[in-house]
Design a protein around this motif. Sequence first.
Motif, PDB file in Angstrom:
ATOM      1  N   VAL A  12       0.841  -1.191   0.000  1.00  0.00           N
ATOM      2  CA  VAL A  12       0.000   0.000   0.000  1.00  0.00           C
ATOM      3  C   VAL A  12       0.882   1.249   0.000  1.00  0.00           C
ATOM      4  N   TYR A  13       1.968   1.211   0.745  1.00  0.00           N
ATOM      5  CA  TYR A  13       2.917   2.322   0.824  1.00  0.00           C
ATOM      6  C   TYR A  13       4.331   1.803   0.606  1.00  0.00           C
ATOM      7  N   HIS A  14       5.130   2.553  -0.135  1.00  0.00           N
ATOM      8  CA  HIS A  14       6.539   2.204  -0.296  1.00  0.00           C
ATOM      9  C   HIS A  14       7.353   3.469  -0.533  1.00  0.00           C
ATOM     10  N   ARG A  15       8.634   3.396  -0.221  1.00  0.00           N
ATOM     11  CA  ARG A  15       9.552   4.535  -0.337  1.00  0.00           C
ATOM     12  C   ARG A  15       9.489   5.150  -1.734  1.00  0.00           C
ATOM     13  N   GLY A  16       9.480   6.492  -1.752  1.00  0.00           N
ATOM     14  CA  GLY A  16       9.502   7.206  -3.019  1.00  0.00           C
ATOM     15  C   GLY A  16       8.143   7.527  -3.600  1.00  0.00           C
ATOM     16  N   MET A  17       7.065   7.050  -2.968  1.00  0.00           N
ATOM     17  CA  MET A  17       5.732   7.390  -3.475  1.00  0.00           C
ATOM     18  C   MET A  17       5.511   8.891  -3.363  1.00  0.00           C
ATOM     19  N   THR A  18       4.690   9.428  -4.260  1.00  0.00           N
ATOM     20  CA  THR A  18       4.336  10.840  -4.204  1.00  0.00           C
ATOM     21  C   THR A  18       2.839  10.975  -3.945  1.00  0.00           C
ATOM     22  N   ASP A  19       2.457  12.105  -3.350  1.00  0.00           N
ATOM     23  CA  ASP A  19       1.040  12.357  -3.111  1.00  0.00           C
ATOM     24  C   ASP A  19       0.473  13.217  -4.243  1.00  0.00           C
ATOM     25  N   GLY A  20      -0.785  13.587  -4.112  1.00  0.00           N
ATOM     26  CA  GLY A  20      -1.463  14.374  -5.128  1.00  0.00           C
ATOM     27  C   GLY A  20      -0.869  15.748  -5.359  1.00  0.00           C
ATOM     28  N   THR A  21      -0.069  16.242  -4.410  1.00  0.00           N
ATOM     29  CA  THR A  21       0.569  17.551  -4.575  1.00  0.00           C
ATOM     30  C   THR A  21       1.954  17.422  -5.214  1.00  0.00           C
ATOM     31  N   GLY A  22       2.421  16.181  -5.410  1.00  0.00           N
ATOM     32  CA  GLY A  22       3.742  15.951  -5.984  1.00  0.00           C
ATOM     33  C   GLY A  22       4.848  15.762  -4.960  1.00  0.00           C
ATOM     34  N   VAL A  49       8.917  12.692   5.168  1.00  0.00           N
ATOM     35  CA  VAL A  49       9.410  13.318   3.945  1.00  0.00           C
ATOM     36  C   VAL A  49      10.910  13.166   3.754  1.00  0.00           C
ATOM     37  N   ALA A  50      11.720  13.590   4.694  1.00  0.00           N
ATOM     38  CA  ALA A  50      13.174  13.661   4.483  1.00  0.00           C
ATOM     39  C   ALA A  50      13.923  12.393   4.875  1.00  0.00           C
ATOM     40  N   ASN A  51      13.409  11.661   5.874  1.00  0.00           N
ATOM     41  CA  ASN A  51      14.078  10.472   6.382  1.00  0.00           C
ATOM     42  C   ASN A  51      13.070   9.670   7.201  1.00  0.00           C
ATOM     43  N   THR A  74      -4.514   7.345  -5.130  1.00  0.00           N
ATOM     44  CA  THR A  74      -3.252   8.045  -4.912  1.00  0.00           C
ATOM     45  C   THR A  74      -3.131   8.397  -3.436  1.00  0.00           C
ATOM     46  N   VAL A  75      -1.951   8.744  -3.018  1.00  0.00           N
ATOM     47  CA  VAL A  75      -1.705   9.159  -1.638  1.00  0.00           C
ATOM     48  C   VAL A  75      -2.290  10.559  -1.447  1.00  0.00           C
ATOM     49  N   ASP A  76      -3.110  10.736  -0.409  1.00  0.00           N
ATOM     50  CA  ASP A  76      -3.678  12.041  -0.038  1.00  0.00           C
ATOM     51  C   ASP A  76      -3.139  12.451   1.319  1.00  0.00           C
ATOM     52  N   GLN A  77      -2.827  13.720   1.477  1.00  0.00           N
ATOM     53  CA  GLN A  77      -2.457  14.242   2.792  1.00  0.00           C
ATOM     54  C   GLN A  77      -3.736  14.493   3.587  1.00  0.00           C
ATOM     55  N   VAL A  78      -3.807  13.927   4.780  1.00  0.00           N
ATOM     56  CA  VAL A  78      -4.951  14.143   5.662  1.00  0.00           C
ATOM     57  C   VAL A  78      -4.672  15.318   6.588  1.00  0.00           C
ATOM     58  N   LYS A  79      -3.455  15.373   7.134  1.00  0.00           N
ATOM     59  CA  LYS A  79      -3.063  16.442   8.053  1.00  0.00           C
ATOM     60  C   LYS A  79      -1.593  16.749   7.841  1.00  0.00           C
ATOM     61  N   ARG A  80      -1.284  18.058   7.720  1.00  0.00           N
ATOM     62  CA  ARG A  80       0.109  18.446   7.551  1.00  0.00           C
ATOM     63  C   ARG A  80       0.347  19.809   8.188  1.00  0.00           C
ATOM     64  N   GLU A  81       1.521  19.966   8.687  1.00  0.00           N
ATOM     65  CA  GLU A  81       2.044  21.250   9.146  1.00  0.00           C
ATOM     66  C   GLU A  81       3.495  21.218   8.746  1.00  0.00           C
ATOM     67  N   GLU A  82       3.839  21.842   7.620  1.00  0.00           N
ATOM     68  CA  GLU A  82       5.178  21.733   7.064  1.00  0.00           C
ATOM     69  C   GLU A  82       6.259  21.959   8.115  1.00  0.00           C
ATOM     70  N   GLY A  83       7.226  21.024   8.136  1.00  0.00           N
ATOM     71  CA  GLY A  83       8.339  21.111   9.056  1.00  0.00           C
ATOM     72  C   GLY A  83       8.057  20.562  10.443  1.00  0.00           C
ATOM     73  N   HIS A  84       6.825  20.140  10.710  1.00  0.00           N
ATOM     74  CA  HIS A  84       6.456  19.622  12.030  1.00  0.00           C
ATOM     75  C   HIS A  84       6.124  18.137  11.952  1.00  0.00           C
TER      76      HIS A  84
END
Length: 103
Positions: A12-22, A49-51, A74-84
Motif C-alpha cells: 500500500v505504501y513504499h519509499r519514493g511514493m508521491t502524493d497528489g501535490t507531488g 518526507v526527508a528520512n 493516490t496518496v492524499d495528505q490528511v493532516k500536515r504542518e510543514e516542518g512539524h
Amino acid sequence: ASVRAAGTMVDVYHRGMTDGTGLSYFCFRIPVLARTTTGNLIAFAEGRVANCNDAGDVRIVRRVSNDEGLTWSTVDQVKREEGHTIGNPCALPSHSRLLSRLG
C-alpha cells in the motif's frame, strides 16, 4: 505497509511514493487500516518526507480502496504542518458516519 488482497500481498505504501501535490516520501510508518460503513478500506500512515526519523516533516496520509485492497487511490495528505511532526494516525468509528464520508 502491505495488505493481503485476494490471497496476494499488496504494498500500500513504499519509499519514493508521491502524493497528489507531488510531494515525495522517504518512508511511511505506523500504518492503520480501517473499513468504512460503505465497505471501502482506508489505509492511514505517517508519511515521512526527508528520512525515517521520528521527528521532522511528518504528515498523516491515506489511500482508499473500494475493491478489497486490490487497487488503491493516490496518496492524499490528511493532516500536515510543514516542518512539524504530525504522527500516530488512529481511525475511530464515528456515529456521525465520518468514515463513510472519507471513503
